[in-house]
Design a protein around this motif. Structure first.
Motif, PDB file in Angstrom:
ATOM      1  N   MET A  63       0.819  -1.210   0.000  1.00  0.00           N
ATOM      2  CA  MET A  63       0.000   0.000   0.000  1.00  0.00           C
ATOM      3  C   MET A  63       0.857   1.265   0.000  1.00  0.00           C
ATOM      4  O   MET A  63       1.622   1.508   0.945  1.00  0.00           O
ATOM      5  CB  MET A  63      -0.895  -0.016   1.250  1.00  0.00           C
ATOM      6  N   ASP A  64       0.728   2.063  -1.040  1.00  0.00           N
ATOM      7  CA  ASP A  64       1.370   3.375  -1.054  1.00  0.00           C
ATOM      8  C   ASP A  64       0.670   4.265  -0.023  1.00  0.00           C
ATOM      9  O   ASP A  64      -0.537   4.133   0.208  1.00  0.00           O
ATOM     10  CB  ASP A  64       1.258   3.987  -2.453  1.00  0.00           C
ATOM     11  N   VAL A  65       1.413   5.168   0.621  1.00  0.00           N
ATOM     12  CA  VAL A  65       0.764   6.016   1.627  1.00  0.00           C
ATOM     13  C   VAL A  65       0.153   7.279   1.038  1.00  0.00           C
ATOM     14  O   VAL A  65      -0.798   7.824   1.591  1.00  0.00           O
ATOM     15  CB  VAL A  65       1.738   6.402   2.768  1.00  0.00           C
ATOM     16  N   ARG A  66       0.671   7.750  -0.079  1.00  0.00           N
ATOM     17  CA  ARG A  66       0.197   9.023  -0.645  1.00  0.00           C
ATOM     18  C   ARG A  66      -0.491   8.754  -1.978  1.00  0.00           C
ATOM     19  O   ARG A  66       0.166   8.520  -2.985  1.00  0.00           O
ATOM     20  CB  ARG A  66       1.362   9.989  -0.837  1.00  0.00           C
ATOM     21  N   MET A  67      -1.831   8.782  -1.945  1.00  0.00           N
ATOM     22  CA  MET A  67      -2.619   8.494  -3.148  1.00  0.00           C
ATOM     23  C   MET A  67      -3.855   9.383  -3.180  1.00  0.00           C
ATOM     24  O   MET A  67      -4.307   9.874  -2.141  1.00  0.00           O
ATOM     25  CB  MET A  67      -3.068   7.018  -3.156  1.00  0.00           C
ATOM     26  N   PRO A  68      -4.432   9.585  -4.373  1.00  0.00           N
ATOM     27  CA  PRO A  68      -5.684  10.341  -4.471  1.00  0.00           C
ATOM     28  C   PRO A  68      -6.876   9.521  -3.992  1.00  0.00           C
ATOM     29  O   PRO A  68      -6.751   8.324  -3.733  1.00  0.00           O
ATOM     30  CB  PRO A  68      -5.785  10.618  -5.973  1.00  0.00           C
ATOM     31  N   VAL A  69      -8.019  10.171  -3.870  1.00  0.00           N
ATOM     32  CA  VAL A  69      -9.309   9.585  -3.486  1.00  0.00           C
ATOM     33  C   VAL A  69      -9.295   9.161  -2.018  1.00  0.00           C
ATOM     34  O   VAL A  69     -10.093   9.621  -1.215  1.00  0.00           O
ATOM     35  CB  VAL A  69      -9.727   8.396  -4.391  1.00  0.00           C
ATOM     36  N   ARG A  70      -8.407   8.232  -1.673  1.00  0.00           N
ATOM     37  CA  ARG A  70      -8.220   7.835  -0.276  1.00  0.00           C
ATOM     38  C   ARG A  70      -6.764   7.450  -0.099  1.00  0.00           C
ATOM     39  O   ARG A  70      -6.251   6.614  -0.841  1.00  0.00           O
ATOM     40  CB  ARG A  70      -9.131   6.662   0.077  1.00  0.00           C
TER      41      ARG A  70
END
Length: 233
Positions: A63-70
């Motif tokens: 899981m990437d920590v910095r993403m759009p939407v959530r």
């Protein structure tokens, strides 16, 4: 983990959640080069990642920590709070990323830098799938700065009360887990088999009501069972 139909070991099922397609491609290439790992899906944001975790039931979510939407922190919290089986391994660009620490507090089982070597990535996925945490002592120290530690005068009595439900051997294993030792290292230190250590760790998780070793470490430090100066290095 075995395949019920054949009795053979089933591959570890991994879901990739990152908003950069090139990063997902690189992760997939490394993981799928291993015969015991299968990438079961990809998602480009946290909301989609949670939905796919529910649908695909992977063993591990990268899981990437910095993403759009959530973002990855919110997505990790949702996976953990929903009681899903998957363990979350967070990906970050910086080793002292506050978002990554927030993800650990939300229930992630560890985190990796995005420039991690391929063999380290595979080893981390296998470790997390087996119930280990992937957090270095340096990272643990930083995480513990965010934990309310007991005052020095409160350590002795508070630790004894907290440890009352545990056997002497479980206490020894708990301390080693909190110091960041893996099952193999604990086995060598305490002169036990790895299977025995794994059993003790499982009972610790059950008694504490936590899902992995990161939360065991936080509990141990919060109750004064282990102090920051006890960490190696």
């Amino acid at each position: 983990m075995t395949d019920d139909a054949t009795g053979a070991a089933a591959p570890l099922r991994v879901l990739l959640v990152d908003d950069q397609a090139l990063v997902r491609l690189g992760l997939r290439m490394v993981l799928e080069a291993e015969p015991d790992v299968e990438v079961v899906g990809e998602a480009g944001d946290g909301a989609r990642g949670v939905a796919m975790t529910r649908a695909l039931d992977p063993d591990v979510v990268l899981m990437d920590v910095r993403m759009p939407v959530r973002d990855g922190v919110a997505a990790t919290r949702e996976v953990v709070d929903a009681g899903l089986r998957a363990r979350v391994l967070v990906l970050t660009t910086f080793d002292l990323d506050e978002h990554a620490f927030a993800a650990l507090r939300a229930g992630a089982s560890g985190f990796l830098l995005k420039d991690v070597r391929g063999e380290e990535l595979v080893a981390a996925v296998r470790a997390v799938a087996a119930g280990d945490a992937v957090v270095s002592p340096r990272v643990t120290r930083r995480l513990l700065e965010l934990v309310d530690l007991p005052a020095p005068g409160e350590v002795g009595t508070g630790a004894e009360r907290a440890l009352a439900p545990f056997t002497e051997r479980e206490r020894e294993v708990l301390v080693e887990v909190a110091r960041g030792a893996g099952n193999g290292e604990i086995a060598r230190t305490l002169v036990l088999s790895e299977a025995t250590v794994k059993g003790h760790v499982g009972r610790l998780l059950a008694k504490l009501g936590v899902r992995d070793r990161v939360q065991v470490a936080v509990w141990a430090f919060r109750h004064g069972v282990v102090r920051p100066e006890d960490l190696p290095g």
